[in-house]
Design a protein around this motif. Structure first.
Motif, mmCIF file in Angstrom:
data_model
loop_
_atom_site.group_PDB
_atom_site.id
_atom_site.type_symbol
_atom_site.label_atom_id
_atom_site.label_comp_id
_atom_site.label_asym_id
_atom_site.label_seq_id
_atom_site.Cartn_x
_atom_site.Cartn_y
_atom_site.Cartn_z
ATOM 1 N N GLY A 1 0.825 -1.217 0.000
ATOM 2 C CA GLY A 1 0.000 0.000 0.000
ATOM 3 C C GLY A 1 0.848 1.250 0.000
ATOM 4 O O GLY A 1 1.721 1.416 0.852
ATOM 5 N N ILE B 1 -1.076 7.048 2.563
ATOM 6 C CA ILE B 1 -0.346 7.901 3.512
ATOM 7 C C ILE B 1 0.515 7.032 4.440
ATOM 8 O O ILE B 1 1.713 7.299 4.634
ATOM 9 C CB ILE B 1 -1.336 8.753 4.351
ATOM 10 N N ALA B 2 -0.065 5.969 4.991
ATOM 11 C CA ALA B 2 0.696 5.123 5.927
ATOM 12 C C ALA B 2 1.874 4.452 5.229
ATOM 13 O O ALA B 2 2.983 4.413 5.767
ATOM 14 C CB ALA B 2 -0.227 4.066 6.536
ATOM 15 N N GLU C 1 2.038 -1.437 -4.555
ATOM 16 C CA GLU C 1 0.751 -0.720 -4.588
ATOM 17 C C GLU C 1 -0.106 -1.312 -5.708
ATOM 18 O O GLU C 1 0.347 -1.421 -6.848
ATOM 19 C CB GLU C 1 1.002 0.784 -4.821
ATOM 20 N N ARG C 2 -1.340 -1.641 -5.361
ATOM 21 C CA ARG C 2 -2.230 -2.265 -6.349
ATOM 22 C C ARG C 2 -2.557 -1.335 -7.513
ATOM 23 O O ARG C 2 -2.642 -1.773 -8.661
ATOM 24 C CB ARG C 2 -3.516 -2.706 -5.650
ATOM 25 N N ARG D 1 -2.539 6.986 -5.786
ATOM 26 C CA ARG D 1 -3.951 7.273 -6.048
ATOM 27 C C ARG D 1 -4.277 8.728 -5.739
ATOM 28 O O ARG D 1 -4.042 9.204 -4.630
ATOM 29 C CB ARG D 1 -4.832 6.348 -5.203
ATOM 30 N N GLY E 1 -9.821 11.951 -3.107
ATOM 31 C CA GLY E 1 -10.116 12.012 -1.678
ATOM 32 C C GLY E 1 -10.440 13.440 -1.289
ATOM 33 O O GLY E 1 -10.267 14.386 -2.071
ATOM 34 N N TYR E 2 -10.899 13.577 -0.089
ATOM 35 C CA TYR E 2 -11.328 14.879 0.414
ATOM 36 C C TYR E 2 -10.133 15.598 1.014
ATOM 37 O O TYR E 2 -9.001 15.164 0.932
ATOM 38 C CB TYR E 2 -12.404 14.642 1.478
ATOM 39 N N ARG F 1 -5.993 15.158 0.418
ATOM 40 C CA ARG F 1 -5.363 13.852 0.659
ATOM 41 C C ARG F 1 -4.406 13.473 -0.472
ATOM 42 O O ARG F 1 -3.279 13.022 -0.238
ATOM 43 C CB ARG F 1 -6.444 12.763 0.797
ATOM 44 N N SER G 1 0.081 -6.791 -6.224
ATOM 45 C CA SER G 1 -0.457 -7.013 -4.883
ATOM 46 C C SER G 1 0.099 -8.330 -4.366
ATOM 47 O O SER G 1 0.345 -9.254 -5.145
ATOM 48 C CB SER G 1 -1.986 -7.084 -5.013
ATOM 49 N N ASP H 1 -2.327 -1.341 3.639
ATOM 50 C CA ASP H 1 -3.212 -1.336 2.476
ATOM 51 C C ASP H 1 -4.667 -1.041 2.847
ATOM 52 O O ASP H 1 -5.597 -1.557 2.237
ATOM 53 C CB ASP H 1 -3.064 -2.640 1.656
ATOM 54 N N ALA I 1 -5.572 -6.361 2.286
ATOM 55 C CA ALA I 1 -5.365 -7.749 1.852
ATOM 56 C C ALA I 1 -4.331 -8.425 2.754
ATOM 57 O O ALA I 1 -4.428 -9.621 3.034
ATOM 58 C CB ALA I 1 -4.885 -7.757 0.398
ATOM 59 N N ILE J 1 -17.125 10.276 -2.108
ATOM 60 C CA ILE J 1 -16.431 11.543 -2.374
ATOM 61 C C ILE J 1 -15.966 11.551 -3.816
ATOM 62 O O ILE J 1 -15.438 10.535 -4.283
ATOM 63 C CB ILE J 1 -15.184 11.658 -1.456
ATOM 64 N N GLY K 1 -1.501 2.120 9.814
ATOM 65 C CA GLY K 1 -2.546 2.974 9.229
ATOM 66 C C GLY K 1 -3.927 2.358 9.379
ATOM 67 O O GLY K 1 -4.218 1.634 10.340
ATOM 68 N N ASP K 2 -4.796 2.650 8.416
ATOM 69 C CA ASP K 2 -6.181 2.172 8.489
ATOM 70 C C ASP K 2 -6.265 0.653 8.626
ATOM 71 O O ASP K 2 -7.200 0.139 9.239
ATOM 72 C CB ASP K 2 -6.950 2.579 7.214
ATOM 73 N N THR L 1 -5.499 10.397 8.782
ATOM 74 C CA THR L 1 -4.220 10.773 8.185
ATOM 75 C C THR L 1 -3.183 11.036 9.268
ATOM 76 O O THR L 1 -2.043 10.573 9.168
ATOM 77 C CB THR L 1 -4.433 12.022 7.299
HETATM 78 C C1 LIG Z 1 -8.447 7.316 -3.037
HETATM 79 C C2 LIG Z 1 -8.679 7.512 -1.557
HETATM 80 C C3 LIG Z 1 -9.483 8.546 -1.129
HETATM 81 C C4 LIG Z 1 -9.694 8.752 0.237
HETATM 82 N N1 LIG Z 1 -10.452 9.802 0.615
HETATM 83 C C5 LIG Z 1 -10.623 10.070 1.914
HETATM 84 C C6 LIG Z 1 -11.351 11.181 2.332
HETATM 85 O O1 LIG Z 1 -11.828 11.939 1.527
HETATM 86 N N2 LIG Z 1 -11.520 11.420 3.655
HETATM 87 C C7 LIG Z 1 -10.966 10.585 4.579
HETATM 88 O O2 LIG Z 1 -11.112 10.834 5.783
HETATM 89 N N3 LIG Z 1 -10.265 9.515 4.218
HETATM 90 C C8 LIG Z 1 -10.082 9.225 2.910
HETATM 91 N N4 LIG Z 1 -9.359 8.138 2.555
HETATM 92 C C9 LIG Z 1 -8.766 7.313 3.617
HETATM 93 C C10 LIG Z 1 -7.557 8.032 4.209
HETATM 94 O O3 LIG Z 1 -6.619 8.242 3.190
HETATM 95 C C11 LIG Z 1 -6.992 7.157 5.303
HETATM 96 O O4 LIG Z 1 -7.938 7.069 6.368
HETATM 97 C C12 LIG Z 1 -5.727 7.667 5.959
HETATM 98 O O5 LIG Z 1 -4.989 8.517 5.160
HETATM 99 C C13 LIG Z 1 -4.859 6.471 6.363
HETATM 100 O O6 LIG Z 1 -4.274 6.000 5.197
HETATM 101 P P1 LIG Z 1 -3.759 4.565 4.890
HETATM 102 O O7 LIG Z 1 -2.518 4.760 4.093
HETATM 103 O O8 LIG Z 1 -3.725 3.709 6.087
HETATM 104 O O9 LIG Z 1 -4.905 3.950 3.977
HETATM 105 P P2 LIG Z 1 -5.377 4.388 2.481
HETATM 106 O O10 LIG Z 1 -5.290 5.850 2.314
HETATM 107 O O11 LIG Z 1 -6.667 3.720 2.275
HETATM 108 O O12 LIG Z 1 -4.250 3.764 1.553
HETATM 109 C C14 LIG Z 1 -4.151 2.371 1.287
HETATM 110 C C15 LIG Z 1 -3.378 2.167 0.010
HETATM 111 O O13 LIG Z 1 -3.210 0.777 -0.184
HETATM 112 C C16 LIG Z 1 -3.541 0.459 -1.517
HETATM 113 N N5 LIG Z 1 -4.000 -0.936 -1.545
HETATM 114 C C17 LIG Z 1 -5.215 -1.413 -1.209
HETATM 115 N N6 LIG Z 1 -5.234 -2.746 -1.353
HETATM 116 C C18 LIG Z 1 -4.016 -3.107 -1.798
HETATM 117 C C19 LIG Z 1 -3.417 -4.351 -2.131
HETATM 118 N N7 LIG Z 1 -4.106 -5.507 -2.065
HETATM 119 N N8 LIG Z 1 -2.141 -4.380 -2.536
HETATM 120 C C20 LIG Z 1 -1.415 -3.209 -2.644
HETATM 121 N N9 LIG Z 1 -1.948 -2.001 -2.346
HETATM 122 C C21 LIG Z 1 -3.217 -1.966 -1.926
HETATM 123 C C22 LIG Z 1 -4.592 1.477 -1.902
HETATM 124 O O14 LIG Z 1 -4.685 1.610 -3.315
HETATM 125 C C23 LIG Z 1 -4.071 2.728 -1.232
HETATM 126 O O15 LIG Z 1 -3.135 3.405 -2.033
HETATM 127 C C24 LIG Z 1 -9.117 7.880 1.200
HETATM 128 C C25 LIG Z 1 -8.313 6.821 0.764
HETATM 129 C C26 LIG Z 1 -8.077 6.637 -0.594
HETATM 130 C C27 LIG Z 1 -7.176 5.504 -1.031
#
Ligand SMILES: Cc1cc2nc3c(=O)[nH]c(=O)nc-3n(C[C@H](O)[C@H](O)[C@H](O)COP(=O)(O)OP(=O)(O)OC[C@H]3O[C@@H](n4cnc5c(N)ncnc54)[C@H](O)[C@@H]3O)c2cc1C
Length: 399
Positions: free
Chosen positions: A8, A11-12, A31-32, A37, A40-41, A102, A124, A151, A156, A178, A283-284, A297
């Motif tokens: 993934g 952000i994380a 990254e898938r 990507r 987002g907001y 984002r 992936s 991710d 996954a 969004i 992260g998430d 974030t």
């Molecule tokens: C396109 C998008 C828009 C968003 N918009 C908002 C928003 O408007 N408001 C808000 O509060 N939060 C939004 N979020 C969620 C927010 O970004 C997260 O809550 C926060 O930034 C924590 O990020 P994260 O990196 O843990 O997860 P995410 O931001 O969800 O990033 C996960 C990444 O892992 C990738 N991924 C997923 N599955 C796989 C896989 N099987 N193999 C490889 N890579 C994979 C995804 O494509 C993504 O790039 C959005 C996320 C995305 C991806």
């Protein structure tokens, strides 16, 4: 040098790659999506996360990309303005907190790491063995010392290491969508909101983008659909918003044409442990607090700093959890509480909220009432004392 795979590049993932590299590890990110990507907001960087981005040398670049929002206005179904408020109050921001798109933050983090980190786009992971052999959908198998699952909500990596997501993903009873739409209202750093019982539509324009972003959030039972089927998700959104007044029909028409589209349940991830065998979650994937918390974030940024620091200084996954868990829990607690103000169940509750917002600037004790909203967010955002991990080197962001 320890080889670490991050699944993934959100952000994380990108932030963890940055800190791992700075501590002398060799990170690879898979990254898938075919590229970082966009979309987002707008998201807030608050509290401890501000210190993390400062230590990354990114704070000025983030401030330079601030959305600079001015106002938020509620409208009724006919387009009559009901209440206007300061955008920082609307977003629960205090002091140095900064709001950025984002997608722009994700690009900044990618630019900061792309020369030092091996990125595999369009792939992936499909399995992780006990001895660290990782297989991919497309690339040849490779061996890693550790796999970081960054991710997202539907991770996954989490499914591979811990089992089905239904055990960990808790639906808060709403869905959110969004996407980018034309700025037909000519919104200048202004957010426009129309709320009806059980559903809310927002649209805003920033100084940095000719387009606007629309956000829809509504009460909903769990929905079953294919996470990759955008056309079906757009239908579900249109069904949920059917019959709403104000600009909603025009926004929905724009959504049909929009290329970037985010659609998900408003959910939290709750787990007893974030690591198993050679897998650790970030992260998430580990602790999604939901978009309603406004802290996903900041949690991802702080978690990246702590995870890499603990791995470098011997605390390992246990040290990471010990530092991060109370912080994640404090921020998760914001989600359900904030959601109540975002999706309002009844006409009476809606009337009360709008009346309060309209009168707030003139009410005695307004500051105390405002701090009842911003205080819990500020406390949660600062509910961690960052250790001073000693990284080896630092790259400057290309600005
Ligand atoms: C396109 C998008 C828009 C968003 N918009 C908002 C928003 O408007 N408001 C808000 O509060 N939060 C939004 N979020 C969620 C927010 O970004 C997260 O809550 C926060 O930034 C924590 O990020 P994260 O990196 O843990 O997860 P995410 O931001 O969800 O990033 C996960 C990444 O892992 C990738 N991924 C997923 N599955 C796989 C896989 N099987 N193999 C490889 N890579 C994979 C995804 O494509 C993504 O790039 C959005 C996320 C995305 C991806």
């Amino acid at each position: 040098m320890k080889k670490i795979l991050i699944s993934g590049a959100g952000i994380a993932g990108t932030a963890t790659a940055y800190w791992l590299h700075r501590h002398g590890f060799a990170p690879t990110v898979v990254e898938r999506a075919p590229a970082i990507r966009p979309g987002g907001y707008k998201v807030d960087v608050r509290g401890a996360a501000l210190k993390v981005v400062e230590r990354m040398g990114l704070l000025d670049a983030i401030r330079a990309r601030s959305t600079d929002m001015r106002l938020a206005t509620y409208y009724d179904g006919t387009g009559r303005g009901l209440a206007t408020m300061d955008a920082d109050l609307f977003g629960g921001r205090l002091g140095d907190d900064v709001e950025i798109m984002r997608g722009e933050l994700n690009e900044l983090l990618y630019d900061l790491t792309r020369d030092d980190v091996d990125y595999l786009f369009g792939d992936s992971i499909t399995s992780v063995s006990e001895d660290g052999l990782v297989t991919f959908e497309r690339s040849e198998p490779r061996r890693f010392d550790l796999v970081v699952g960054a991710d997202g909500l539907h991770s996954a990596t989490r499914r591979l290491a811990f089992g089905e997501e239904s055990r960990f993903v808790h639906d808060l009873g709403c869905h959110i969508s969004i996407c980018t739409v034309p700025n037909h209202l000519g919104l200048d750093r202004e957010e426009a909101v129309h709320a009806a019982p059980g559903r809310t539509a927002n649209v805003y324009g920033t100084a940095r983008d000719a387009n606007a972003r629309a956000l829809f959030i509504w009460s909903s039972p769990p929905l079953s659909y294919d996470h990759r089927d955008t056309a079906r998700q757009k239908e579900l959104l249109a069904e949920a918003m059917a019959g709403m007044g104000w600009e909603v029909p025009r926004l929905l028409a724009a959504v049909r044409e929009s290329a970037d589209f985010y659609f998900d349940s408003v959910s939290q991830v709750r787990m007893e442990s974030w690591s198993r065998g050679r897998v650790v979650l970030a992260g998430d994937a580990a602790h999604c607090a939901s978009p309603a918390s406004g802290q996903g974030t900041s949690l991802a940024l702080v978690g990246a700093y702590v995870l890499a620091g603990e791995l470098a200084e011997g605390g390992g996954a246990e040290g990471y959890e010990a530092e991060m868990r109370p912080f994640a829990a404090a921020n998760q607690a914001l989600g359900p509480a904030n959601l109540k103000g975002m999706v309002i169940g009844s006409r009476a509750a809606l009337w009360t909220q709008l009346t309060m917002l309209r009168l707030l600037p003139r009410l005695p004790g307004a500051e105390r009432m405002i701090s009842r909203v911003t205080g819990p967010i500020h406390r949660a955002a600062n509910a961690i004392t960052l250790k001073d991990y000693q990284p080896r080197r630092r790259r400057q962001p290309a600005d």
